[in-house]
Scaffold this active site. Structure first.
Site, PDB file in Angstrom:
ATOM      1  N   ARG A 154      27.879  31.501  45.571  1.00 28.10           N
ATOM      2  CA  ARG A 154      29.190  31.085  45.054  1.00 28.10           C
ATOM      3  C   ARG A 154      29.931  30.341  46.168  1.00 28.10           C
ATOM      4  O   ARG A 154      30.098  30.869  47.263  1.00 28.10           O
ATOM      5  CB  ARG A 154      30.040  32.290  44.633  1.00 28.10           C
ATOM      6  CG  ARG A 154      29.469  33.098  43.499  1.00 28.10           C
ATOM      7  CD  ARG A 154      30.477  34.100  42.985  1.00 28.10           C
ATOM      8  NE  ARG A 154      31.044  34.959  44.026  1.00 28.10           N
ATOM      9  CZ  ARG A 154      31.894  35.959  43.788  1.00 28.10           C
ATOM     10  NH1 ARG A 154      32.297  36.203  42.560  1.00 28.10           N
ATOM     11  NH2 ARG A 154      32.352  36.698  44.777  1.00 28.10           N
ATOM     12  N   ASP A 176      41.358  40.121  32.533  1.00 34.38           N
ATOM     13  CA  ASP A 176      41.203  40.382  33.962  1.00 34.38           C
ATOM     14  C   ASP A 176      41.409  39.041  34.680  1.00 34.38           C
ATOM     15  O   ASP A 176      40.619  38.108  34.508  1.00 34.38           O
ATOM     16  CB  ASP A 176      39.796  40.950  34.243  1.00 34.38           C
ATOM     17  CG  ASP A 176      39.618  41.353  35.708  1.00 34.38           C
ATOM     18  OD1 ASP A 176      40.341  40.805  36.568  1.00 34.38           O
ATOM     19  OD2 ASP A 176      38.746  42.196  35.990  1.00 34.38           O
ATOM     20  N   TYR A 202      43.639  40.465  46.471  1.00 37.60           N
ATOM     21  CA  TYR A 202      42.955  40.199  47.747  1.00 37.60           C
ATOM     22  C   TYR A 202      42.097  38.939  47.743  1.00 37.60           C
ATOM     23  O   TYR A 202      41.511  38.582  48.752  1.00 37.60           O
ATOM     24  CB  TYR A 202      42.130  41.400  48.227  1.00 37.60           C
ATOM     25  CG  TYR A 202      41.273  42.095  47.178  1.00 37.60           C
ATOM     26  CD1 TYR A 202      40.090  41.543  46.728  1.00 37.60           C
ATOM     27  CD2 TYR A 202      41.676  43.317  46.650  1.00 37.60           C
ATOM     28  CE1 TYR A 202      39.323  42.181  45.778  1.00 37.60           C
ATOM     29  CE2 TYR A 202      40.913  43.981  45.690  1.00 37.60           C
ATOM     30  CZ  TYR A 202      39.749  43.404  45.257  1.00 37.60           C
ATOM     31  OH  TYR A 202      39.001  44.049  44.315  1.00 37.60           O
ATOM     32  N   LYS A 203      42.015  38.252  46.582  1.00 39.25           N
ATOM     33  CA  LYS A 203      41.209  37.019  46.562  1.00 39.25           C
ATOM     34  C   LYS A 203      42.147  35.835  46.848  1.00 39.25           C
ATOM     35  O   LYS A 203      42.576  35.657  47.981  1.00 39.25           O
ATOM     36  CB  LYS A 203      40.512  36.883  45.216  1.00 39.25           C
ATOM     37  CG  LYS A 203      39.591  38.072  44.881  1.00 39.25           C
ATOM     38  CD  LYS A 203      38.911  37.844  43.552  1.00 39.25           C
ATOM     39  CE  LYS A 203      38.261  39.103  43.000  1.00 39.25           C
ATOM     40  NZ  LYS A 203      37.099  39.538  43.754  1.00 39.25           N
ATOM     41  N   PHE A 208      33.080  41.270  34.686  1.00 40.17           N
ATOM     42  CA  PHE A 208      32.753  41.952  35.938  1.00 40.17           C
ATOM     43  C   PHE A 208      32.255  43.381  35.649  1.00 40.17           C
ATOM     44  O   PHE A 208      32.796  44.050  34.763  1.00 40.17           O
ATOM     45  CB  PHE A 208      34.010  41.993  36.820  1.00 40.17           C
ATOM     46  CG  PHE A 208      33.742  42.401  38.234  1.00 40.17           C
ATOM     47  CD1 PHE A 208      33.149  41.529  39.130  1.00 40.17           C
ATOM     48  CD2 PHE A 208      34.079  43.669  38.675  1.00 40.17           C
ATOM     49  CE1 PHE A 208      32.892  41.909  40.437  1.00 40.17           C
ATOM     50  CE2 PHE A 208      33.825  44.062  39.986  1.00 40.17           C
ATOM     51  CZ  PHE A 208      33.230  43.179  40.868  1.00 40.17           C
TER      52      PHE A 208
HETATM   53  C1  LIG Z   1      36.918  40.311  38.146  1.00 41.20           C
HETATM   54  C2  LIG Z   1      37.065  41.581  38.915  1.00 41.20           C
HETATM   55  N1  LIG Z   1      37.574  42.651  38.290  1.00 41.20           N
HETATM   56  C3  LIG Z   1      37.706  43.833  38.932  1.00 41.20           C
HETATM   57  C4  LIG Z   1      37.336  43.978  40.248  1.00 41.20           C
HETATM   58  C5  LIG Z   1      37.440  45.327  40.915  1.00 41.20           C
HETATM   59  O1  LIG Z   1      38.634  45.470  41.561  1.00 41.20           O
HETATM   60  P1  LIG Z   1      39.050  46.844  42.303  1.00 41.20           P
HETATM   61  O2  LIG Z   1      38.058  47.082  43.374  1.00 41.20           O
HETATM   62  O3  LIG Z   1      40.442  46.539  42.805  1.00 41.20           O
HETATM   63  O4  LIG Z   1      39.070  47.919  41.300  1.00 41.20           O
HETATM   64  C6  LIG Z   1      36.815  42.881  40.939  1.00 41.20           C
HETATM   65  C7  LIG Z   1      36.405  43.012  42.347  1.00 41.20           C
HETATM   66  O5  LIG Z   1      35.997  42.118  43.023  1.00 41.20           O
HETATM   67  C8  LIG Z   1      36.669  41.657  40.250  1.00 41.20           C
HETATM   68  O6  LIG Z   1      36.154  40.582  40.853  1.00 41.20           O
END
Ligand SMILES: Cc1ncc(COP(=O)(O)O)c(C=O)c1O
Length: 424
Positions: free
Chosen positions: A384, A204, A229-230, A125
């Site tokens: 997606r 992650d 939140y997912k 990401f």
């Molecule tokens: C795989 C992944 N890592 C990190 C994040 C970022 O998270 P945050 O906004 O809580 O820092 C996201 C956000 O969608 C994500 O999908």
């Protein structure tokens, strides 16, 4: 009756998790296939949140810190630990995924400063990549970054990771499930490969937790972060979590020294003394309103059990792939996820030259009687389709695919502007 529709109905009828969708706020006019971005609202969360606001804050005021709030983060950590296969004292809940990743990357690079190579991949990401880039530019100036190249941005061969790790590899940081293609790493294999060269791994878990079985302890994982939140249904911007294996906790230091990482914050001592254990990774006053909203979603998952959730996810993904092959591939869509179920998380990505406009037509149909279908779009051309077994039905998947096909055959997407909205 159409054989796919018949199959969808039969699978829904025998689905052991079918009653769980009633635990979420529903809207019969839409099919929600974006639980991999923002999970649905559990009905119980409305009451839980109202209680925190009206009673704990409204009436009980500051007394609630001792009576309800100081242990809230730990209570949630205990539930998340069960979901990701860790011990309660190995999980901290708070801050954001990016911030937690920063803390763990900084701490682990400091621990092995004599080794100067960091490995990640092009499936990761963007925030993860930015944090590594920033750390190298600002703090770890001797370090170099190796970004492993995937096959068609869909999957990574284990051999590519294995060949890249060497005795100078300090850290490997990867998404367990890739946000674009849904590629799922074999966590145990990667941890073993890294440990053979005394390298650390930070995972992650944002697209994995709550959707895929994660066994942090069993795979001897070092560190991990993830959002709530997912698939954990904690609410927009809900606090994230981090995991550090017990025996590593004493060796690592939170780069941000602040009062919640202090052994006795309420002594108001002017000098910092670091907490021991996982709580050393705290920074600030916990965000009680959003923390409180996480609990009901976790309880639903624990009740349904991760094994059953994952099993349904795999079955639904297989059904969705059958539908895509039947209805969408002939209309120039391609599948951009691995076809091997052991190498996928809980979403399937498809590509099409007109993905953005198709996605918008699904979300905002011109005909008001047409069901809204909500997936999401990721550049350059991905749609997606998120499967959340707790509330996604087989019929949802069937109807969604038929709707996508109709958007192409009726050329409905051509009526949509190509101008991108802020959040896609
Ligand atoms: C795989 C992944 N890592 C990190 C994040 C970022 O998270 P945050 O906004 O809580 O820092 C996201 C956000 O969608 C994500 O999908």
């Amino acid at each position: 009756m159409n054989r796919f529709l018949e199959k969808a109905e039969a699978l829904d009828n025998t689905d052991s998790l079918k009653s769980f969708k009633d635990k979420f706020v529903a809207d019969p006019s839409l099919i929600y296939l974006d639980g991999n971005s923002l999970g649905k609202l559990p009905i119980k969360t409305i009451e839980t949140t109202a209680n925190i606001v009206e009673n704990q804050w409204g009436k009980n005021l500051i007394r609630s810190w001792n009576e309800h709030w100081m242990d809230l983060s730990k209570d949630i950590a205990t539930k998340i630990a069960k979901i990701v296969g860790a011990q309660p004292d190995e999980i901290f809940v708070g801050d954001t995924t990016s911030l937690n990743l920063y803390k763990l990357l900084f701490a682990s690079l400091t621990l092995q400063k004599e080794k100067t190579e960091i490995i990640t991949d092009d499936l990761n990401f963007p925030t993860d990549l930015y944090i590594i880039q920033g750390l190298i530019k600002q703090q770890f100036k001797q370090h170099t970054l190796k970004v492993l190249k995937s096959t068609n941005e869909i999957f990574m061969d284990t051999a590519t990771v294995s060949e890249a790790i060497n005795k100078n590899t300090s850290l490997i940081t990867l998404s367990l499930v890739s946000y674009k293609s849904s590629f799922l790493y074999d966590m145990k294999t990667i941890n073993n490969l890294a440990h053979r060269k005394n390298s650390l791994v930070v995972w992650d878990l944002s697209h994995a937790a709550g959707a895929t079985t994660v066994k942090l302890n069993e795979t001897n994982a070092d560190m991990a972060v993830g959002c709530t939140y997912k698939y954990l249904n904690g609410g927009p911007g809900a606090p994230a979590f981090l995991y550090v294996r017990k025996d590593l906790q004493d060796k690592l230091t939170n780069p941000i020294w602040s009062w919640f990482a202090h052994q006795k914050p309420f002594d108001f001592n002017p000098n910092f003394i670091e907490k021991t254990g996982i709580e050393k990774f705290a920074i600030s006053t916990p965000s009680i309103l959003s923390l409180g909203a996480i609990t009901p979603g976790l309880d639903i998952i624990l009740d349904a059990e991760m094994g059953a959730i994952e099993e349904k996810s795999k079955k639904q993904s297989a059904f969705l792939i059958e539908l895509i092959l039947q209805y969408l591939v002939p209309l120039k869509f391609k599948i951009a996820s691995h076809l091997d179920k052991s190498k996928r998380g809980s979403h399937i990505s498809i590509t099409h030259n007109e993905s953005y406009r198709i996605n918008r037509a699904m979300i905002a149909p011109k005909n008001k009687n047409t069901k809204i279908v909500i997936p999401d779009f990721r550049p350059p051309n991905l749609i997606r389709i998120g499967i959340t077994p707790l509330y996604t039905s087989y019929l949802d998947l069937y109807e969604a695919v038929i709707r996508i096909a109709a958007i192409i055959t009726t050329k409905e997407y051509k009526k949509i502007s190509t101008e991108k909205l802020t959040v896609t």
